[in-house]
Design an enzyme around this catalytic site. Structure first.
Site, mmCIF file in Angstrom:
data_model
loop_
_atom_site.group_PDB
_atom_site.id
_atom_site.type_symbol
_atom_site.label_atom_id
_atom_site.label_comp_id
_atom_site.label_asym_id
_atom_site.label_seq_id
_atom_site.Cartn_x
_atom_site.Cartn_y
_atom_site.Cartn_z
ATOM 1 N N HIS A 26 0.856 -1.184 0.000
ATOM 2 C CA HIS A 26 0.000 0.000 0.000
ATOM 3 C C HIS A 26 0.887 1.226 0.000
ATOM 4 C CE1 HIS A 26 -3.134 2.840 1.166
ATOM 5 N NE2 HIS A 26 -3.995 1.908 0.796
ATOM 6 N N ASP A 38 -8.133 -4.653 -0.191
ATOM 7 C CA ASP A 38 -8.662 -5.219 -1.433
ATOM 8 C C ASP A 38 -8.383 -6.709 -1.572
ATOM 9 O OD1 ASP A 38 -9.812 -2.918 -2.529
ATOM 10 O OD2 ASP A 38 -7.818 -2.155 -2.960
HETATM 11 N N1 CMC Z 1 4.222 -7.401 -5.330
HETATM 12 C C1 CMC Z 1 5.560 -7.447 -5.508
HETATM 13 N N2 CMC Z 1 6.405 -6.443 -5.232
HETATM 14 C C2 CMC Z 1 5.859 -5.300 -4.789
HETATM 15 C C3 CMC Z 1 4.482 -5.152 -4.591
HETATM 16 C C4 CMC Z 1 3.647 -6.251 -4.873
HETATM 17 N N3 CMC Z 1 2.333 -6.183 -4.694
HETATM 18 N N4 CMC Z 1 4.223 -3.920 -4.140
HETATM 19 C C5 CMC Z 1 5.398 -3.293 -4.059
HETATM 20 N N5 CMC Z 1 6.407 -4.119 -4.444
HETATM 21 C C6 CMC Z 1 7.839 -3.833 -4.428
HETATM 22 C C7 CMC Z 1 8.252 -2.963 -5.611
HETATM 23 O O1 CMC Z 1 8.664 -3.736 -6.713
HETATM 24 C C8 CMC Z 1 9.386 -2.167 -5.041
HETATM 25 O O2 CMC Z 1 10.548 -2.943 -5.028
HETATM 26 P P1 CMC Z 1 12.002 -2.241 -5.158
HETATM 27 O O3 CMC Z 1 12.138 -1.312 -3.993
HETATM 28 O O4 CMC Z 1 12.934 -3.397 -5.099
HETATM 29 O O5 CMC Z 1 11.985 -1.532 -6.463
HETATM 30 C C9 CMC Z 1 8.967 -1.962 -3.581
HETATM 31 O O6 CMC Z 1 8.104 -3.052 -3.271
HETATM 32 C C10 CMC Z 1 8.241 -0.645 -3.348
HETATM 33 O O7 CMC Z 1 7.240 -0.541 -4.346
HETATM 34 P P2 CMC Z 1 6.549 0.833 -4.754
HETATM 35 O O8 CMC Z 1 5.771 0.637 -6.005
HETATM 36 O O9 CMC Z 1 7.571 1.928 -4.718
HETATM 37 O O10 CMC Z 1 5.600 1.000 -3.517
HETATM 38 P P3 CMC Z 1 4.443 1.953 -3.431
HETATM 39 O O11 CMC Z 1 4.222 2.135 -1.980
HETATM 40 O O12 CMC Z 1 4.641 3.155 -4.243
HETATM 41 O O13 CMC Z 1 3.270 1.109 -4.119
HETATM 42 C C11 CMC Z 1 1.267 -0.088 -4.458
HETATM 43 C C12 CMC Z 1 2.109 0.751 -3.502
HETATM 44 C C13 CMC Z 1 -0.115 -0.308 -3.820
HETATM 45 C C14 CMC Z 1 1.050 0.661 -5.780
HETATM 46 C C15 CMC Z 1 1.980 -1.425 -4.708
HETATM 47 O O14 CMC Z 1 2.272 -2.051 -3.481
HETATM 48 C C16 CMC Z 1 1.204 -2.354 -5.624
HETATM 49 O O15 CMC Z 1 1.292 -2.227 -6.857
HETATM 50 N N6 CMC Z 1 0.376 -3.306 -5.031
HETATM 51 C C17 CMC Z 1 -0.448 -4.188 -5.807
HETATM 52 C C18 CMC Z 1 -1.726 -3.471 -6.249
HETATM 53 C C19 CMC Z 1 -2.707 -3.276 -5.102
HETATM 54 O O16 CMC Z 1 -2.983 -4.182 -4.321
HETATM 55 N N7 CMC Z 1 -3.285 -2.058 -5.030
HETATM 56 C C20 CMC Z 1 -4.298 -1.729 -4.017
HETATM 57 C C21 CMC Z 1 -3.806 -0.769 -3.024
HETATM 58 S S1 CMC Z 1 -4.993 -0.411 -1.775
HETATM 59 C C22 CMC Z 1 -6.079 0.646 -2.554
HETATM 60 C C23 CMC Z 1 -6.804 1.575 -1.584
HETATM 61 O O17 CMC Z 1 -6.476 1.692 -0.385
HETATM 62 O O18 CMC Z 1 -7.698 2.241 -2.079
#
Ligand code: CMC
Length: 417
Positions: free
Chosen positions: A318, A376
């Site tokens: 998240h 989710d």
């Molecule tokens: N699976 C695998 N690796 C992940 C995932 C995941 N679901 N999420 C983050 N990572 C890794 C990412 O590759 C990165 O690795 P590195 O530092 O080695 O490059 C690291 O973790 C940080 O990722 P980020 O994209 O910079 O993290 P973020 O906090 O910006 O992203 C997120 C958050 C929700 C976009 C992401 O975790 C993701 O894509 N999750 C899957 C989609 C999902 O479940 N979305 C629903 C969110 S809840 C919606 C709401 O509250 O309304």
């Protein structure tokens, strides 16, 4: 329910010093206390004083407005509305109480709750001509497309609640939006499956009435299961507000020009529709069916960790919560309650989800990056079990979030600053 004393909002003389290394000039920037949480550097005069802008396109370090509605501390996994923890609200309150809390700042007394519920139920029907508006869409239209259009069109039907400078009209528009959203969402669903619209029943509670309008048919009685009604109500509570996210910021931005509330909420729905916001639970179900069997989990975990593979575990991680999403814990429990009630002894998709959760939570990659299951991860499984098609998931999110959008919109309009 425990509510912490609000932090006293004292004027502070504190400043931070900004030094322009190119010229050696020093600038003092005032520091103001946040409603709760970290202090805030006031950069409103930054450009005038220094000739510099700030750059923070994702608002990761920016408070875009002053708000007392919702507080999130993602590092420790806390979400509070008006000072009350979300877990406690989900346990002890119902959605109507949470609506009242978000709008008014305090939980209602029993008398206030009765009046509020009555005020809402008086507005559950939509103008009869709106039926024709809905039937003008294609049958295969996405329910969120229908909601976006119909909610925007409410401003063409309810002229007596468009004057945003009139407190009474703002209140009536708020009641109308909260009350009509379930009716419109249910109508969008009914139209897509070719069944007749069900008029709302004001003797039923909010979530119960929504399930009745969605799954009932005129030719036979429909008894709403209390367990399912409670689970639906909880889903609404858990999605009621989440601070200054994309859709809420969109509602505030639309409202900042003086646009009417129906138009602002339609803008919020449009923003919510994006897959990075409201569409994640749909993506979880798609992923689980792609995985298909427990034996294939390691293969997908491996892919999620592979830098050269764009695959991510949907429902994990998240942007804000770097600890367990407090909503996910409540949803996990509701998920079991619903499956028990429906007599689903073994739901293969839930079994798969549980195993995936177990493996990911033990895996060094996910643990070290603090990638926990989010809300989710479970909501899609519950909604599917209840009988909602995936296209309705975001429609339900919009229905629940409407009160949060309205509370934020009202707060902005009523803010003298
Ligand atoms: N699976 C695998 N690796 C992940 C995932 C995941 N679901 N999420 C983050 N990572 C890794 C990412 O590759 C990165 O690795 P590195 O530092 O080695 O490059 C690291 O973790 C940080 O990722 P980020 O994209 O910079 O993290 P973020 O906090 O910006 O992203 C997120 C958050 C929700 C976009 C992401 O975790 C993701 O894509 N999750 C899957 C989609 C999902 O479940 N979305 C629903 C969110 S809840 C919606 C709401 O509250 O309304």
């Amino acid at each position: 329910m425990q509510k912490p004393a609000p932090a006293a909002k004292k004027a502070t003389q504190e400043t931070v010093t900004l030094i322009d290394n190119a010229t050696g000039k020093r600038f003092e920037l005032p520091v103001i206390p946040g409603t709760i949480g970290p202090k805030v550097i006031d950069v409103r005069k930054l450009y005038a004083d220094t000739g510099h802008f700030t750059y923070d396109p994702g608002y990761t370090s920016t408070g875009s407005c002053e708000s007392k509605i919702t507080y999130i501390d993602g590092d420790v996994g806390v979400l509070m509305h008006r000072g009350y923890k979300i877990e406690e609200l989900a346990e002890h309150s119902d959605f109507m109480e949470v609506c009242y809390l978000l709008l008014n700042g305090e939980l209602p007394t029993p008398a206030q709750k009765t009046k509020f519920e009555r005020d809402i139920t008086l507005h559950t029907m939509v103008h009869e001509q709106l039926n024709r508006f809905i039937t003008g869409f294609r049958r295969d239209a996405h329910p969120v497309a229908v909601m976006c259009g119909v909610v925007g069109a409410l401003s063409a039907f309810y002229h007596d609640s468009l004057d945003i400078s009139d407190e009474h009209q703002r209140m009536v528009a708020s009641f109308r939006l909260i009350a009509k959203m379930p009716t419109i969402a249910a109508m969008a669903f009914k139209y897509s499956i070719g069944q007749p619209f069900m008029y709302p029943r004001n003797d039923l509670k909010f979530a119960e009435n929504f399930l009745y309008m969605t799954f009932g048919v005129p030719c036979e009685p429909y008894k709403v299961s209390p367990v399912l009604a409670r689970a639906m109500d909880r889903i609404f509570i858990l999605h009621a507000d989440h601070e200054q996210n994309a859709s809420t910021s969109t509602v505030r931005l639309a409202g900042s020009s003086g646009a009417n509330p129906f138009a602002c909420i339609a803008a919020g729905i449009a923003s919510l529709w994006g897959p990075a916001h409201g569409g994640a639970n749909e993506a979880v179900l798609k992923m689980l069916s792609e995985i298909g069997a427990k034996e294939r989990i390691p293969e997908f975990i491996k892919r999620a960790k592979d830098k050269n593979d764009s695959f991510r575990l949907m429902g994990f991680g998240h942007r804000v919560y770097k600890n367990y999403d407090p909503r996910a814990a409540v949803m996990r429990k509701s998920c079991h309650d619903v499956l028990n009630e429906l007599g689903v002894k073994r739901e293969p998709m839930l079994d798969l989800a549980m195993e995936l959760e177990r493996i990911a939570l033990e895996d060094d990659y996910f643990v070290s990056k603090k990638l926990f299951p989010n809300v989710d991860f479970y909501s899609g499984i519950i909604l599917k079990a209840m009988g909602f098609p995936t296209s309705m998931f975001t429609a339900l999110f919009a229905l629940a979030r409407t009160v949060g959008w309205i509370a934020q919109w009202k707060e902005m309009i009523e803010d003298p600053g």
